[in-house]
Design a protein around this motif. Structure first.
Motif, PDB file in Angstrom:
ATOM      1  N   GLN A   2       0.848  -1.174   0.000  1.00  0.00           N
ATOM      2  CA  GLN A   2       0.000   0.000   0.000  1.00  0.00           C
ATOM      3  C   GLN A   2       0.888   1.229   0.000  1.00  0.00           C
ATOM      4  OE1 GLN A   2      -3.212  -0.500   2.698  1.00  0.00           O
ATOM      5  NE2 GLN A   2      -3.826   1.612   2.619  1.00  0.00           N
ATOM      6  N   PHE A  89     -10.290  11.331   0.698  1.00  0.00           N
ATOM      7  CA  PHE A  89      -9.173  10.500   0.254  1.00  0.00           C
ATOM      8  C   PHE A  89      -7.926  11.356   0.119  1.00  0.00           C
ATOM      9  CE2 PHE A  89     -11.263   6.555  -0.839  1.00  0.00           C
ATOM     10  CZ  PHE A  89     -12.555   6.914  -1.162  1.00  0.00           C
ATOM     11  N   ASN A  98       1.717  10.334 -14.228  1.00  0.00           N
ATOM     12  CA  ASN A  98       1.622   9.073 -13.499  1.00  0.00           C
ATOM     13  C   ASN A  98       0.318   8.954 -12.720  1.00  0.00           C
ATOM     14  OD1 ASN A  98       4.081   8.353 -14.456  1.00  0.00           O
ATOM     15  ND2 ASN A  98       5.087   8.200 -12.487  1.00  0.00           N
ATOM     16  N   GLN A  99       0.039   7.714 -12.340  1.00  0.00           N
ATOM     17  CA  GLN A  99      -1.185   7.443 -11.604  1.00  0.00           C
ATOM     18  C   GLN A  99      -1.156   8.101 -10.237  1.00  0.00           C
ATOM     19  OE1 GLN A  99      -1.473   3.599  -9.528  1.00  0.00           O
ATOM     20  NE2 GLN A  99       0.245   2.937 -10.813  1.00  0.00           N
ATOM     21  N   PHE A 100      -2.334   8.339  -9.718  1.00  0.00           N
ATOM     22  CA  PHE A 100      -2.495   8.742  -8.334  1.00  0.00           C
ATOM     23  C   PHE A 100      -2.640   7.478  -7.488  1.00  0.00           C
ATOM     24  CE2 PHE A 100      -2.349  12.846  -9.498  1.00  0.00           C
ATOM     25  CZ  PHE A 100      -3.269  13.766  -9.013  1.00  0.00           C
ATOM     26  N   TYR A 101      -1.940   7.457  -6.379  1.00  0.00           N
ATOM     27  CA  TYR A 101      -2.126   6.392  -5.400  1.00  0.00           C
ATOM     28  C   TYR A 101      -3.020   6.957  -4.297  1.00  0.00           C
ATOM     29  CZ  TYR A 101       1.802   4.078  -7.677  1.00  0.00           C
ATOM     30  OH  TYR A 101       2.625   3.486  -8.597  1.00  0.00           O
ATOM     31  N   PHE A 102      -4.164   6.316  -4.123  1.00  0.00           N
ATOM     32  CA  PHE A 102      -5.130   6.816  -3.169  1.00  0.00           C
ATOM     33  C   PHE A 102      -5.017   6.083  -1.839  1.00  0.00           C
ATOM     34  CE2 PHE A 102      -8.051   9.774  -5.214  1.00  0.00           C
ATOM     35  CZ  PHE A 102      -7.710   9.629  -6.545  1.00  0.00           C
ATOM     36  N   GLY A 103      -5.299   6.814  -0.767  1.00  0.00           N
ATOM     37  CA  GLY A 103      -5.482   6.181   0.523  1.00  0.00           C
ATOM     38  C   GLY A 103      -6.823   5.468   0.553  1.00  0.00           C
ATOM     39  N   THR A 104      -7.094   4.793   1.642  1.00  0.00           N
ATOM     40  CA  THR A 104      -8.294   3.952   1.751  1.00  0.00           C
ATOM     41  C   THR A 104      -9.539   4.746   2.096  1.00  0.00           C
ATOM     42  OG1 THR A 104      -7.584   3.454   3.994  1.00  0.00           O
ATOM     43  CG2 THR A 104      -7.102   1.806   2.292  1.00  0.00           C
TER      44      THR A 104
ATOM     45  N   TYR B  35     -10.013   5.055 -13.503  1.00  0.00           N
ATOM     46  CA  TYR B  35      -9.911   4.479 -12.173  1.00  0.00           C
ATOM     47  C   TYR B  35     -11.191   3.700 -11.921  1.00  0.00           C
ATOM     48  CZ  TYR B  35      -6.123   7.797 -11.071  1.00  0.00           C
ATOM     49  OH  TYR B  35      -4.947   8.512 -11.043  1.00  0.00           O
ATOM     50  N   LYS B  42     -11.344   1.878  -1.767  1.00  0.00           N
ATOM     51  CA  LYS B  42     -10.601   3.036  -2.262  1.00  0.00           C
ATOM     52  C   LYS B  42     -10.621   3.091  -3.782  1.00  0.00           C
ATOM     53  CE  LYS B  42      -6.003   0.922  -2.472  1.00  0.00           C
ATOM     54  NZ  LYS B  42      -4.599   1.062  -2.034  1.00  0.00           N
ATOM     55  N   PHE B  45      -6.284   2.783  -9.512  1.00  0.00           N
ATOM     56  CA  PHE B  45      -5.837   3.159 -10.851  1.00  0.00           C
ATOM     57  C   PHE B  45      -5.963   1.989 -11.817  1.00  0.00           C
ATOM     58  CE2 PHE B  45      -3.322   5.168 -14.046  1.00  0.00           C
ATOM     59  CZ  PHE B  45      -2.415   4.231 -14.519  1.00  0.00           C
ATOM     60  N   GLU B  56       0.783   4.064 -18.790  1.00  0.00           N
ATOM     61  CA  GLU B  56       0.946   3.257 -17.589  1.00  0.00           C
ATOM     62  C   GLU B  56      -0.339   2.467 -17.368  1.00  0.00           C
ATOM     63  OE1 GLU B  56       1.785   5.589 -14.127  1.00  0.00           O
ATOM     64  OE2 GLU B  56       2.365   3.875 -12.900  1.00  0.00           O
ATOM     65  N   GLN B 102      -5.666  15.962 -11.025  1.00  0.00           N
ATOM     66  CA  GLN B 102      -6.468  15.194 -11.964  1.00  0.00           C
ATOM     67  C   GLN B 102      -7.929  15.509 -11.655  1.00  0.00           C
ATOM     68  OE1 GLN B 102      -5.450  11.028 -12.019  1.00  0.00           O
ATOM     69  NE2 GLN B 102      -3.290  11.425 -12.351  1.00  0.00           N
TER      70      GLN B 102
END
Lengths: 112, 113
Positions: A2, A89, A98-104, B35, B42, B45, B56, B102
């Motif tokens: 994570q 979030f 690049n992708q966003f990494y999200f929290g839960t 997404y 959550k 992606f 990606e 975004q």
């Protein structure tokens, strides 16, 4: 693995109180940290964002605090209102496109 | 204020059927994303797209998924043979220069029966 850890999972705050949501990240290459607000059935909407060159950013009642050495950042909602009740979030990303990494996510309920 | 739009808002399909989810990103944006969010979980992606190619993709984005920008405005996500576990909210997002915010659309709720 994570990439972004968020806490608490849920939060109940009295109207007028301060809501605090915390996030921690692992990847030191992350250089953009937004917070999104999501109401049921809706898409995430940007609330506020910060880059690691500052330790704090404030927009109205919303403040992000950023601790680069600890790899942590938090959202503070001052004078919380019932209309703030939503899921929040945190996210992190690096470089271009690049992708966003999200929290839960944190489900916030503000009690009148 | 410009916004990302998505159609349909809801889609119900039978397992094994193909679905196409459509998005119209903000007009001067160049980077596009899909997404998904399984109910109560959550946002995850799936794929990013720039200059007419995938830049990606995640492990979720397997051979059943494809993306396309068929014209100058639409950005589509195709699921070739839907599975029950594809049931989720699918969000399209876009950004102008690939850095920073975004902007997310309202989502398409997909239910696979």
């Amino acid at each position: 693995q994570q990439q972004v850890k968020q806490s608490p999972q849920s939060l109940i705050v009295q109207k007028g109180g301060i809501s605090i949501i915390n996030c921690a990240y692992e990847n030191t290459a992350f250089d953009y940290f937004p917070w999104y607000q999501q109401f049921p059935g809706k898409g995430p909407a940007l609330l506020i964002a910060i880059r690691p060159d500052v330790s704090e950013k404030k927009e109205g009642r919303f403040t992000i605090s950023f601790n680069k050495s600890a790899k942590q950042f938090s959202l503070h909602i001052m004078d919380s209102q019932p209309g703030d009740s939503a899921t929040y979030f945190c996210a992190a990303t690096s470089n271009t496109g690049n992708q966003f990494y999200f929290g839960t996510g944190t489900s916030l309920t503000v009690i009148p | 204020e410009p916004e990302v739009t998505q159609t349909p808002s809801h889609q119900v399909t039978q397992m094994g059927q193909e679905v196409i989810l459509r998005c119209v990103p903000i007009s001067n944006h160049l980077y596009f994303y899909w997404y998904r969010q399984i109910l109560g979980q959550k946002v995850e992606f799936l794929v990013s797209f720039y200059n007419n190619e995938i830049s990606e993709k995640s492990e979720i984005f397997d051979d059943q998924f494809s993306v396309e920008r068929p014209d100058g405005s639409n950005f589509t996500l195709k699921i070739r043979s839907t599975k029950l576990e594809d049931s989720a909210m699918y969000f399209c997002a876009s950004t102008r220069d690939g850095r920073g915010t975004q902007y997310f659309g309202p989502g398409t709720r997909l239910l696979v029966l």
